[in-house]
Design an enzyme around this catalytic site. Structure first.
Site, PDB file in Angstrom:
ATOM      1  N   GLY A 101       0.816  -1.195   0.000  1.00 19.26           N
ATOM      2  CA  GLY A 101       0.000   0.000   0.000  1.00 19.26           C
ATOM      3  C   GLY A 101       0.850   1.246   0.000  1.00 19.26           C
ATOM      4  N   GLY A 150      -0.249  -5.111   1.467  1.00 23.68           N
ATOM      5  CA  GLY A 150      -1.559  -4.953   0.849  1.00 23.68           C
ATOM      6  C   GLY A 150      -1.820  -5.926  -0.285  1.00 23.68           C
ATOM      7  CD  GLU A 173       3.637  -5.519   6.598  1.00 23.65           C
ATOM      8  OE1 GLU A 173       2.910  -5.472   5.590  1.00 23.65           O
ATOM      9  OE2 GLU A 173       4.133  -6.586   7.017  1.00 23.65           O
ATOM     10  CG  ASP A 181      -1.946  -3.748   7.589  1.00 25.75           C
ATOM     11  OD1 ASP A 181      -1.010  -4.197   6.896  1.00 25.75           O
ATOM     12  OD2 ASP A 181      -2.572  -2.710   7.272  1.00 25.75           O
TER      13      ASP A 181
END
Length: 403
Positions: A101, A150, A173, A181
């Site tokens: 993302g 993402g 991350e 996430d």
């Protein structure tokens, strides 16, 4: 949601030249003409099928907010259209499925008075992830090339995930001062043994057949077969499309591919299951030190470079996510995103890796024991009234992914 706007930070930091070269080879173009260069999201319609091409090749098909806002209503519309029987999603450009993302836009928004992108992006991305995970139509993600953050959210929750020898999948991350996430709270702790915890904390890259062996991909097809595979999917008679037929077709192409390589982590699975079964991150670190093998020392070196806050949050995230429903993990993850954009390490990770590129983040705190229980509790606490993301159960929908 991994950062990726101009470059993917970990290619230089984590990837070997050969892996990068493999990931950057040209993808099979399939039977259709190349999509227009100026459209970030390409929709192609066939009899009973819809094909989505993520078309930001210079940004490795990284998701921005507009792409999410364009994609979500299309998926909703197709699900309620009796003439649509299957959705296929792939990436353009020959380098990536989707490298993550657009976190630089998120960082900029969080520092700009009056901007809401840092709220809207995560909220709308997670709604999209939830829709994909409960989608009533067969959803086929062709994860050829770099697939991170993402990109995992766009693929892992769908029913079918096709990897190739060029796939490089990771959730790194913790090196960026963030956390894995896009539903990582759900699918990572549900991988075999403690593999998910290992992947989440270290950001280990799964390459090629490793993605299938790990249980993230459902099929493995040689990249040279992708064009034929796409054509075969598109040519399926609409009235005969169902999950069993799609599974059979993808299985046929997997059998036509070269012999499946063994799992590169196979020699270390016992270590992973033992060491990463610790009750705290500190215990995992102690177990790595006690193990003393070259492999353990390498993992220890990696963990020492990660944000201590990210490591502590990620450990608790996966521990709690193992007990939460698919719907409820996104409420937890959204809270975490908003806490990270209020704190220090996410901005520092972006500065060090994406902006200044000195690869020398100054984490605060610098050590695991510096992350207090009070601070961790704050990360996971409810947001102010009206700000939490609360997803509504989808009538008649069920979780589609086999992860």
């Amino acid at each position: 949601m991994l950062a990726s706007t101009e470059r993917v930070f970990h290619l230089a930091r984590y990837g070997s030249r050969q892996i990068i070269a493999n990931a950057m080879r040209s993808m099979a173009s399939g039977s259709q003409s190349p999509p227009p260069a100026d459209d970030a999201l390409i929709i192609q319609k066939f009899d009973g099928k819809r094909m989505i091409t993520l078309n930001r090749p210079k940004q490795l098909n990284a998701l921005n907010l507009q792409m999410i806002r364009d994609l979500y209503p299309h998926l909703q519309k197709w699900e309620s259209n009796p003439d649509v029987k299957m959705v296929i999603v792939k990436g353009a450009g020959g380098k990536a499925f989707c490298a993550g993302g657009d976190v630089l836009a998120v960082v900029k928004s969080a520092k700009t008075k009056g901007s809401t992108v840092h709220n809207d992006f995560f909220r709308e991305e997670y709604k999209l992830n939830y829709l994909i995970g409960t989608y009533e139509l067969p959803y086929v993600a062709i994860i050829d090339g770099i697939t991170m953050g993402g990109g995992c959210g766009l693929s892992v929750h769908g029913k079918f995930r096709v990897a190739t020898e060029r796939t490089m999948l990771a959730m790194p991350e913790t090196a960026l001062g963030l956390f894995p996430d896009v539903g990582g709270s759900y699918f990572l702790p549900r991988l075999a043994g403690k593999l998910g915890m290992f992947l989440a904390l270290t950001g280990y890259r799964l390459k090629g057949a490793d993605v299938l062996h790990a249980g993230i991909a459902t099929h493995f097809v040689s990249s040279e077969k992708l064009g034929a595979m796409e054509s075969a999917l598109i040519s399926m008679p609409a009235e005969k499309i169902n999950e069993s037929q799609i599974d059979r077709l993808l299985g046929d192409f997997q059998r036509q591919s070269p012999t499946l390589p063994s799992f590169s982590l196979e020699p270390h699975l016992d270590q992973i299951n033992s060491i990463f079964d610790g009750s705290t991150v500190e215990e995992i670190v102690d177990k790595l030190k006690a193990d003393g093998s070259d492999w353990a020392r390498k993992q220890l070196t990696l963990l020492e470079k990660m944000s201590p806050t990210s490591l502590q949050v990620t450990f608790r995230q996966l521990t709690q996510g193992a007990r939460l429903s698919f719907k409820d993990v996104f409420t937890m993850e959204y809270r975490l995103t908003q806490r990270f954009v209020e704190d220090n390490d996410f901005f520092e990770g972006c500065r060090a890796i994406l902006v200044d590129k000195d690869n020398k983040p100054q984490w605060n705190p610098r050590t695991l024991d510096g992350v207090s229980e009070e601070k961790l509790g704050w990360y996971f606490s409810p947001l102010p009234e009206g700000q939490d993301l609360v997803l509504s159960p989808r009538a008649g929908a069920k979780l589609r992914s086999s992860v």
